[in-house]
Structure formats: structure tokens, C-alpha cells
Design a protein around this motif. Structure first.
Motif: not given
Ligand code: MG
Ligand code: ADP
Length: 700
Positions: A196, A323, A439, A451
Motif C-alpha cells: 500500500e 504497508h 492498527r 502486514e
Molecule cells: Mg494496510
């Protein structure tokens, strides 16, 4: 009216795909090439010539006039040197030509690419050789042939070679494990990557007025704007028209290049955006991400924008990361990180999961190094990005499964049994409920992939995936060796999962990684905390790491030493360019502007006194008094920064330079910035010589 875009029609239209190649080559030639590629060895001259001819005809039909060996040197970006297809024909005419030799091997005069001392200048030539694992493509009327870049003695000088090596390695070790699970139908395991990409878009005209943005990609000065990202009104907000047009063009260009550009949205900071492609094999993802970054910059220009890929273009708002979503996929279409409906009995999944946990715990240093750069140091540990401590999140359900298996108490205070009995058995729960909550975790399991969130927005994904592939493969090998020897395979598999989980679970952290308490807690757990790049780099050449890369045949020790040299050198150069840019802006733009404003105040005061007016407590007087010490300090601090830069420049080794940058130059830069930003807040706006944060962040 905008022209409609037909995705299937344009997709890959600028890529020389395998089917394109097949349709353009005689069957025997195509088969021979495929055979050589899968079995290794030299490509025959006739075959190479035939492929080159087909490539040339195809490229010319798409408007190409030039070709280039496209490669990824250690600078982290791509390099290319263009040659046209022109050759001298009979009677002074011109014809086109592209030989098998030119396809397979190139010799750029490579003495200016970083090699970290691997080559003496008298033997400066490296060579590029065709990497047929990645398709050729056309960019700006130039046929780009993906290549790897090596020195004449065979050492790697690029990012691609080790990535391909690491992919072969993890394929080999994962296949061994699959065999132990009776999965003999699988013939290849590929690490998949979906990066990403975050970026900022600012108005180009405004940005051009700032030397710091143009030369370093970030603002080195700038007072906080009245509005930052506190309202969170930019995240997923509707796109500004110019941004929308930019994204539209970007998508089309990427689709033509065979990039599966998929998701786009506004990010948390004002002027920040993200693009995520659909994941592909790691080496292709690395190429595609380079193309994406390049296209972003070029297309931004067409729209009067400047695309910033720097990790921290603006102080006080979020920085940009990349990411790195990673998993392992078999050629039978199985994702080895998919928990399935009943993860507790999916031992293959648990074993791979534990292998990742263990390897991340063992090699925190390498993961930190994979994301180490002067620019990313500004982002990591800021309160919107993971700190420089590598920890993992796997979600409470999976943790419960592993804890139960290992007979360990659940770290999840909400109670393990409830979850185990209810939610854990169903896949949707694993996917949504528990794995994507944290997150803030630098290395999070997100349903069917990991991730890794520490990577910087400007970085190549190659390096990071070399590390992930290598450390996981190394771990899988030791598991395979143990299980292969065991009589009772099922018991051995359980033992591997349990013993390694027990040993390496301290790397799992479910709390808020951004909270200040975490670094204390991490210290207690013995986790590494390496805030700056020079702190991290020496670990790359520890005995342990030299052995790790040697036994896995990824980097030789000479290659590692050169790598570390390149990274120290790059760090120091980047910091010094920033420092010099600050010195110039401070001396030649900011100080003159501030003095002009101050002088205007002083002139007003003089006029007042000549007219016999009272001036002792006038606004002009008070303001001039406030500014005077600050502008003097600005001058002194600029001199001090200059001195720190000079002291650093005379040091002989790049490592010493990097350390001096960290210890002496960067702190002075921070001091200088602080004074400058205070002055910005009290200087009349028409006097201020450069666009402000508000101008830049809200200018599109
Ligand atoms: Mg992500
Ligand atoms: P989020 O922003 O929630 O992390 P996105 O959908 O924006 O999610 O991005 C997820 C990324 O992960 C995409 O690039 C996607 O292709 C990638 N991805 C999904 N599955 C895999 C996988 N098995 N291996 C590697 N990458 C994957």
C-alpha cells in the motif's frame, strides 16, 4: 466528457506478456526458451536473437524507438540508460536492430552507482543481465527490459538479485514443509506482496518556491498551520477534482503497464493519499511498485502537482509509509497463511504462523534495518507510525489457540475460553473481528497475510522482502530438519509449534504501540529499540547475520559489508543535503525577510519619534523587541549548523559521518527550525518568503 476507460482492453497493453511472446515466436524457439528458463543455463544464441527480434517488432509497433536495461541499483530507485534501435543500413540509410546479445547483457558504465567498495574504479564496470522472470514493458517510448545488475566478479550491485535468491530459498524450504504434510502436488511456493503506497500531493507552483521541498522532498521549516489533521476530515473524504483527475490518469497508465492498481483514497493527513494494488509475486510487486512511484511523480507534473514520496514531508501531521502485505501462495492456489474454518486443527497454518513469529522475534534487527533511512527515521516513533521497536499482533483468537496448545495462560484478559468456544471456529471472525484491530502494530496478522507497517513510502519493497523471505525460510528449514528426523511426525509438528511459540511469544504485543509506556515494557521483554539508522546499521554485519545470509546464500559477507557502507553513506549524504539546504534558506531567504520586517518596524518607530509621538509601548516597539533576539539567534544557529556540517564533512569514514550527523547535525537542525518557526508566527505574511504549511496542505 471524459473518455471511458476500458480496463480489460488497456490492461497490460504496454507489457510483453508471456502470451504475446508465445504468439510472436516459432513454437520450437518458445519451448527452448521456457526450458532454459526453468532448468537454468545459458540461453542459446539463436533463441536470444529470435526473442530480441520479436521484442523489437512488438515494441516498435507500440511506438518505441529506444530500449533500455531497467534495473534497481542500491540507490533504491530504478536506473536506465537508453539506446535507440537505430543501426547503419546500406548506402547510408538507417535500419532498426536489436540483437540477442543486446537483450541478454548490458554494460552500463556503472562507476557512479553505489557499490560500497565492492569495485575498484579501474574495474568499475558492472553488467546487467536479462531477468526473464519479469516481463519487458514500454515506458515513454522506450522498451524496458528488466535486468539484474552484478559486478564482473559476480557480486550483486542491485536489489533484485537478492530478492530473486530469497524467493528461490523460501520456495525450497516451504516445499519441504509441505511434503511433510503430505502435500506433494505443490511444485512451487511464491511469496506474495501487496504494497500500500502512501503519498502527498501539493501544488507544484507553491512547492517550487521552497528549496527544501524541491531538493530534499520535505519541509525543513514551517510553523504549525491553524488546522492540521485533528478533525480527521480528510481520511476517506471525497477527492478534490485535481486529485481525482490525477488518480484517473495514474490508474490508466498503471493498468497499461500491467499493474493491478485497485484501491485509492485520501489518507489521514491533509493532502495525503494512498494507492494499493492487488498483490502479486514479490519480485513483480517490487518492479511494479517502482513503476508506480515513478508514474506518480511524472503524472503529478502533468497536473501541476508535486508528488511527495518522502516519509515525513510535514512536521506535525502523519508521515507516509508503505504497508508491505506478505503471504505465501502455492501454485495450487493455496494461501499458507489462511487460517481456515478451524485454525486450531490447521497445523500447517499454525506452523507457518509460528515460523513468522519466531523469525521476527529472532531478527528484529534485520527488519529494523530493512526500513532504515534518514527520511524514515523522521517518521518512525512519531505518534502516527510504529516506533522503532519491532513487535507483532496476531489477534486474540489466534493467540488463544496457540496459548491453549502451549498450555500457557492467555494474555488476553477478556478471557480465552469464551472466544475459543464461540468465535474462534469461524473464519469470518478470524478475519474481521480480531485480526485487524490493532492498527498500531508494526507487524500485524491481518486475516490471511502479515502486514509490515514500518516500511517507508519512498523505500523499495525489495530489501524488506529479502529479509522476510530469508528469515522465515531459515526458520522453516530448521523445523523441516527436526520433523524429517522424527518417527512420529504429528507429534514433532506439535512440538515445533509449541516450543517455538513459547520461546518467541514475547514479541507479541497487543497494546498501543504508540504509547510511551511501550518502550519501557519492550525493554523489559528484551526487545530491541533502535531509534535511528546509525543505531541499527551495525547489526547488519554482526557475526550472526553474516552467517545467516551466508548459509542461505543471499548475501556474501563482502556483499553485506558493501551494503552497510552504502547505507551509512546514503544516510550521511541525505542529512548533509538537508542541513546545507537549511543553511541556505536561513541565510538567504528567511533571515533577510525577517530583517526586512524588523527594519520596517524600526523605521516606523523612527518616524514616530521624529514626529514626537510616544512609541515606548507601541505594538511596533514590542514586536521589534520580541523579534530582535530571535533573529540574532537564527544567525548564530545557522553558523553553528554550518560548523557542525564542516566538522562532519572532514571525517573519513561514512560510519563516522553518519554518527556525527545523528549526534551533532540533526540536533542543530532541530534548534534552527524551532527559532525559524517562532519567527514565522510573528512575521507579516507578505514578508514571509516561502509558502506556509497552510498554503501547501490546502493548496490543491
Ligand atoms: Mg494496510
Ligand atoms: P488495509 O488498508 O486495510 O490494510 P487494503 O485493502 O488497502 O487494506 O490493502 C491490503 C493489501 O494487501 C492489498 O494490496 C492486497 O492486495 C494485499 N493482500 C491481500 N491478500 C494478500 C496476500 N495473500 N498476500 C499479499 N498481499 C495481500
Amino acid at each position: 466528457m471524459e473518455e471511458p476507460v476500458n480496463i480489460p482492453e488497456i490492461f497490460g497493453s504496454l507489457v510483453f506478456t508471456d502470451s504475446e511472446m508465445k504468439s510472436r515466436l516459432p513454437e520450437a524457439v518458445y519451448d527452448s526458451l521456457k526450458k532454459t528458463l526453468s532448468e537454468g543455463g545459458e540461453i542459446e544464441k539463436d533463441v536470444a536473437n529470435a526473442v530480441a527480434g520479436a521484442l523489437k517488432d512488438w515494441a516498435i509497433s507500440k511506438g518505441a524507438t529506444h530500449y533500455t536495461h531497467w534495473f534497481q541499483p542500491l540507490t533504491g530507485i530504478t536506473a536506465e540508460k537508453h539506446d535507440s534501435f537505430i543501426a547503419v543500413g546500406p548506402k547510408g540509410t538507417a535500419v532498426t536492430e536489436f540483437s540477442g546479445k543486446a537483450l541478454i547483457k548490458g554494460e552500463p558504465d556503472a562507476s557512479s552507482f553505489p557499490s560500497g567498495g565492492l569495485r575498484a574504479t579501474f574495474e568499475a564496470r558492472g553488467y546487467t543481465s536479462w531477468d526473464p522472470t519479469s516481463c519487458a514493458f514500454i515506458k515513454d517510448n522506450c522498451l524496458c527490459i528488466p535486468t539484474v545488475f552484478r559486478s564482473h566478479s559476480g557480486e550483486m550491485l542491485d536489489m533484485k538479485t537478492p530478492l530473486l535468491r530469497s524467493m528461490d530459498l523460501i520456495n525450497k524450504e516451504a516445499l519441504r514443509i509441505l511434503k511433510l504434510f503430505g502435500m506433494t502436488d505443490v511444485t512451487r511456493v511464491v511469496p506474495t506482496v501487496g504494497p500500500e503506497q502512501e503519498y502527498f500531493l501539493v501544488d507544484r507552483k507553491a512547492a517550487e518556491k521552497r528549496r527544501d521541498l524541491m531538493l530534499t522532498g520535505r519541509t525543513l521549516f514551517g510553523a504549525k498551520p491553524p488546522k492540521g489533521q485533528e478533525l480527521a476530515d480528510h481520511y476517506f473524504g471525497s477527492l478534490r477534482p485535481r486529485v481525482k483527475e490525477f488518480m484517473r490518469d495514474l490508474n490508466s497508465e498503471l493498468w497499461k503497464l500491467g499493474v493491478y492498481a485497485k484501491t485509492e483514497h485520501n489518507e489521514a493527513a491533509p493532502a495525503q493519499h494512498e494507492l494499493a494494488p492487488i498483490y502479486v509475486a514479490a519480485n513483480i510487486a517490487a518492479d511494479h511498485n517502482q513503476l508506480t512511484m515513478e508514474k506518480m511523480k511524472i503524472i503529478a507534473e502533468d497536473h501541476g502537482l508535486l508528488c511527495l514520496l518522502h516519509e515525513k514531508p510535514f512536521e506535525g501531521v502523519n508521515g507516509s509509509g508503505k504497508h508491505n502485505n506478505w503471504s505465501l501462495e502455492t501454485d495450487t492456489g493455496l494461501n499458507l497463511l489462511r487460517p481456515g474454518k478451524d485454525p486450531a486443527s490447521n497445523k500447517l497454518f499454525l506452523l507457518i504462523l509460528v515460523a513468522v513469529i519466531s523469525s521476527v522475534h529472532k531478527h528484529q534487527d534485520l527488519l529494523r534495518i530493512a526500513v532504515a533511512s534518514a527520511s524514515n527515521d523522521n517518521r518512525l516513533g512519531g505518534n502516527e507510525a510504529p516506533p522503532a521497536i519491532v513487535s507483532m499482533f496476531i489477534g486474540s483468537d489466534l493467540e488463544d489457540v496457540l496459548n491453549t496448545m502451549a498450555g500457557m495462560a492467555s494474555s488476553n484478559t477478556k478471557g480465552a475460553s469464551r472466544k475459543l468456544e464461540s468465535g474462534v471456529k469461524s473464519l469470518p471472525d478470524i478475519n474481521r473481528d480480531t485480526t485487524d484491530r490493532n492498527r498500531t502494530s508494526p507487524f500485524a496478522f491481518t486475516g490471511n497475510k502479515f502486514e509490515f507497517r514500518m516500511l517507508g513510502s519512498s523505500h523499495s519493497v525489495a530489501e524488506t522482502n529479502v529479509i522476510i523471505n530469508t528469515i522465515v525460510a531459515d526458520e522453516l528449514r530448521s523445523y523441516a530438519e527436526f520433523i524429517e528426523k522424527a518417527e512420529d511426525k504429528a507429534a514433532a509438528i506439535d512440538a515445533v509449534i509449541v516450543s517455538n511459540y513459547k520461546l518467541h511469544s514475547p514479541v507479541i504485543f497487543n497494546g498501543n504501540n504508540y504509547s510511551p509506556n511501550w518502550s519501557e515494557e519492550a525493554k523489559k521483554r528484551g526487545l530491541l529499540n533502535l531509534p535511528t539508522t546509525p543505531d541499527a546499521l551495525p547489526y547488519l554485519v554482526s557475526n550472526e547475520n553474516i552467517e545467516l545470509f551466508a548459509r542461505n546464500k543471499i548475501y556474501s559477507s563482502a556483499e553485506l559489508l558493501s551494503r552497510v557502507e552504502v547505507l551509512f553513506d546514503k544516510y550521511a549524504k541525505e542529512v548533509l543535503i538537508e542541513a546545507n539546504t537549511m543553511i541556505e534558506m536561513s541565510s538567504r531567504q528567511i533571515l533577510p525577510a525577517v530583517l526586512k520586517y524588523q527594519n520596517m518596524l524600526v523605521d516606523t518607530l523612527k518616524a514616530r519619534s521624529e514626529l514626537g509621538l510616544r512609541y515606548g509601548s507601541s505594538a511596533e516597539k514590542l514586536l521589534a523587541d520580541r523579534m530582535d533576539p530571535l533573529s540574532t539567534e537564527l544567525l548564530f544557529l545557522t553558523d553553528e549548523l554550518k560548523a557542525a556540517v564542516s566538522a562532519c564533512s572532514v571525517l573519513s569514514s561514512s560510519r563516522e559521518k553518519a554518527n556525527a550527523c545523528r549526534d551533532n547535525v540533526i540536533p542543530k537542525m532541530a534548534e534552527l527550525r524551532k527559532v525559524c518557526d517562532s519567527l514565522e508566527e510573528i512575521t507579516g505574511s507578505e514578508y514571509w518568503p516561502i509558502p506556509t504549511y497552510a498554503d501547501l496542505l490546502y493548496g490543491v
